[in-house]
Design an enzyme around this catalytic site. Structure first.
Site, PDB file in Angstrom:
ATOM      1  CG  ASP A   2       9.972  12.258  59.170  1.00  0.00           C
ATOM      2  OD1 ASP A   2       8.988  11.521  59.304  1.00  0.00           O
ATOM      3  OD2 ASP A   2      10.438  12.585  58.072  1.00  0.00           O
ATOM      4  CG  ASN A  12      10.503  16.105  56.389  1.00  0.00           C
ATOM      5  OD1 ASN A  12       9.913  15.168  56.905  1.00  0.00           O
ATOM      6  ND2 ASN A  12       9.991  16.782  55.394  1.00  0.00           N
ATOM      7  CE  LYS A  13      10.101  10.088  55.142  1.00  0.00           C
ATOM      8  NZ  LYS A  13       9.812  10.378  56.534  1.00  0.00           N
TER       9      LYS A  13
END
Length: 111
Positions: A2, A12-13
């Protein structure tokens, strides 16, 4: 990813960091994709949204932990560059420590 900082950290997640650790432990190369963020020089420039902890401590309005338990609920986790084998971008694959080179190269035309 991201978000990709120029120093090679990626956001990121939640769960990405754990996967990167496991890949390193088992000797599996770990790659991510994305475009580095020109305005993010380091991990300190990556803003991690903190979500409402009640979403972790409750389910459908029912508390799922004992009293006194506290929580945090970050929207992303950050993977350090030493866990990343390469970052696949629109300009090629970069070692995390060489991402500044990304901004000195022209974009390849794929279309």
């Amino acid at each position: 990813a991201d978000s990709i900082a120029r120093d090679g950290h990626i956001a990121n997640k939640v769960g990405t960091f754990q996967i990167a650790i496991l890949a390193k432990y088992f000797g599996i190369p770990y790659y991510t994709t994305g475009i580095p963020d020109a305005d993010k020089m380091s991990k300190d420039d990556i803003v991690i949204e903190m979500r409402d902890t009640e979403l972790v401590l409750n389910y459908r309005g029912i508390r799922n932990t004992v009293d006194g338990v506290k929580a945090i609920y970050p929207s992303f986790d950050v993977v350090p560059p030493h866990l990343i084998s390469g970052i696949v971008t629109d300009k090629g694959v970069y070692v995390p420590y060489t991402l500044n080179e990304y901004f000195n190269q022209d974009t390849k035309q794929f279309y």
